[in-house]
Design an enzyme around this catalytic site. Sequence first.
Site, mmCIF file in Angstrom:
data_model
loop_
_atom_site.group_PDB
_atom_site.id
_atom_site.type_symbol
_atom_site.label_atom_id
_atom_site.label_comp_id
_atom_site.label_asym_id
_atom_site.label_seq_id
_atom_site.Cartn_x
_atom_site.Cartn_y
_atom_site.Cartn_z
ATOM 1 N N HIS B 122 0.831 -1.140 0.349
ATOM 2 C CA HIS B 122 -0.024 -0.001 0.132
ATOM 3 C C HIS B 122 0.635 1.378 -0.030
ATOM 4 C CE1 HIS B 122 -3.182 2.459 1.327
ATOM 5 N NE2 HIS B 122 -3.644 2.235 1.228
ATOM 6 N N ASP B 198 3.223 -4.612 8.437
ATOM 7 C CA ASP B 198 1.650 -3.852 8.038
ATOM 8 C C ASP B 198 0.215 -4.804 8.064
ATOM 9 O OD1 ASP B 198 -0.522 -1.873 7.203
ATOM 10 O OD2 ASP B 198 0.254 -1.575 5.195
ATOM 11 N N GLN B 201 -4.792 -4.641 7.408
ATOM 12 C CA GLN B 201 -5.407 -5.553 6.586
ATOM 13 C C GLN B 201 -5.705 -7.142 7.244
ATOM 14 O OE1 GLN B 201 -7.529 -4.977 4.314
ATOM 15 N NE2 GLN B 201 -7.108 -3.288 3.638
ATOM 16 N N LYS B 224 -11.245 0.354 10.741
ATOM 17 C CA LYS B 224 -11.442 -1.123 9.526
ATOM 18 C C LYS B 224 -12.049 -2.306 10.468
ATOM 19 C CE LYS B 224 -7.272 0.261 6.298
ATOM 20 N NZ LYS B 224 -7.913 0.770 4.597
ATOM 21 N N CYS B 362 -4.611 2.506 -3.664
ATOM 22 C CA CYS B 362 -3.626 3.220 -3.088
ATOM 23 C C CYS B 362 -2.467 1.816 -3.310
ATOM 24 C CB CYS B 362 -3.125 3.437 -1.064
ATOM 25 S SG CYS B 362 -4.775 4.608 -1.432
HETATM 26 C C1 LIG Z 1 -3.028 -2.964 3.430
HETATM 27 C C2 LIG Z 1 -2.630 -1.309 3.377
HETATM 28 N N1 LIG Z 1 -1.930 -0.195 4.498
HETATM 29 C C3 LIG Z 1 -2.186 1.080 5.465
HETATM 30 C C4 LIG Z 1 -3.188 0.833 5.581
HETATM 31 C C5 LIG Z 1 -3.604 2.791 5.172
HETATM 32 O O1 LIG Z 1 -4.457 2.713 6.390
HETATM 33 P P1 LIG Z 1 -4.843 3.583 7.320
HETATM 34 O O2 LIG Z 1 -5.114 4.262 5.564
HETATM 35 O O3 LIG Z 1 -5.754 4.206 7.493
HETATM 36 O O4 LIG Z 1 -3.973 4.680 7.094
HETATM 37 C C6 LIG Z 1 -4.479 0.262 4.690
HETATM 38 C C7 LIG Z 1 -5.440 0.714 4.173
HETATM 39 O O5 LIG Z 1 -6.586 0.804 2.998
HETATM 40 C C8 LIG Z 1 -4.157 -0.938 3.826
HETATM 41 O O6 LIG Z 1 -4.857 -1.244 3.488
#
Ligand SMILES: Cc1ncc(COP(=O)(O)O)c(C=O)c1O
Lengths: 144, 408
Positions: B122, B198, B201, B224, B362
């Site tokens: 991401h 990270d 998910q 989430k 993203c």
């Molecule tokens: C794999 C992953 N990492 C990081 C994020 C970032 O999350 P946030 O926008 O809540 O910081 C997301 C969310 O879309 C994600 O799917």
Amino acid sequence: MSLSDLYQEVILDHYRAPRNRGRLPDATVSLNAENPLCGDELRLDLDVQGDRIANILFEGRGCSISLASASMMTELVKGGTLSAAREAIARFKAMLRSGEEDEALGDATALVGVSKFPVRVKCATLAWTALEQALDELSADRAR
Amino acid sequence: MFDPRVVRRDFPILEREVHGKRLVYLDNAATSQKPRAVIDAVADYYRRSNANVHRGLHQLAAEATEQYEAAREKVRAFIHAPDASGVIFTRNATEAINLVAYSWARKNLKEGDAILLTVAEHHSNLVPWQLVAQETGARLRYIRLTEDGRLDLSELDRLLEGVRLVSVAHASNVLGTVHPVETLARAAHAAGAKILVDAAQSAPHMPLDVQALDCDFLAFSGHKMLGPMGIGVLWARPEILEAMDPFLGGGEMIGVVGLESSTWREIPWKFEAGTPNVAGAIGLAAAIDYLERLGMENVRRHEEELITYAYRRLEEVPGIELYGPRDGRAGLIAFNLEGIHPHDVSQVLDQEGVAVRAGHHCCQPLMRELGVAATVRASFYIYNDRDDADVLVDALQKTREFFGRVAL
Ligand SMILES: Cc1ncc(COP(=O)(O)O)c(C=O)c1O
């Protein structure tokens, strides 16, 4: 709001059979535009003779709205003057803001429904904004 | 095992209609919906206990502080961390990753060092490291994918040479792959590197145990996993945090402040400058309570069953391309319908009450890797059931009929 407000038959027709698609090897001005939000890409090639757009072709990938809009835009401005093209751009943007049809825009009038789908406005305006940039580049070139 | 239809009743938003149709919410990877218990916990806090934390001696301040710290303890237990001092509240996963980038990586990396990522990351787990690389002269290196979308670890040893930090998603938000984090952690440590996971998910969808994963940093977002927006977590090994400089400076994170310099509070508060999102932390604690009542093992099992069913049903749709491996996936799936742009697909689905995401999610480098500009993504959660997958498939068939008039 229904799907057929957005996807009028004439839009699907332009999507199915886009007009003025391709590349101009000897373009007076070319422009690449993209919408990074959705990855849509558009290339415009213009052949400008004096103050007339003698030819305009486009190529790109994108959703039905953005590609149909590009097809309609090229059809409208091809053969016309540069100032007529600028006026068309302004009218098209005004139509999407107001949500009121503007018959002067030809087939592109059918895109009026996009005004009810705010997230799709960027798709519809991509080609027109690209044309505006191309015209700006052209006049900058000529001023040099 | 829980019944998703019973779970659904706890989520007021799922009672609403969209364009006259029942809302089928399949955009959970972007953010989940909130159960009444979470909404109430946040409202109750503001109704009854609202006060600034760690700053007052009055009753409300004591209650707010107690609830805030109880939320930290709840998070600790949820991820099986040995000690709550490693649990730092942030705004979201993105801020948690950036905290590590600023306070750890900028200090510890130098020219010639490498950071190992995957091409499936991401943007949140990519851009912060690009900034670190630009500033320190460290290089970025990438684990590529196999044909079916798993991490290609065949050259891991070579990739790890000179690496100081490995940073990977536990589960991919596009491919749905669950990455072998334990294996990566072992290899990273053997190579003298730290590893950040990270978990944006994975935290919402499966049991998490930082000790079993043996990671050094773990980041996730509350929103989430049924929690409110604006609250996230960084967990890090306390001994690493101790050695790190603060992230932001301000109130709450200080010991003694002089005119020239100050001392820092002990961890984790050293990393929580300014008034924190107390209501968010309390809401997240209520979300964790809710998930633990269902049981994270059950959540995972439910999603595994549902995604297996959805995958099979989606395969029936002519002209569909499904991305990522068939087996062992998290509860989400990205796909494309041949000749129909994801935006057009999601527009038709929306008219049918089905909320999915269309775009690059993203993950622009991953889109390039897959050779597409965008995809549609359906992501499931505890309140989704087979009916929802069926509605999705029916709506996709309608999409094909609608655009089928277009000779593609
Ligand atoms: C794999 C992953 N990492 C990081 C994020 C970032 O999350 P946030 O926008 O809540 O910081 C997301 C969310 O879309 C994600 O799917």
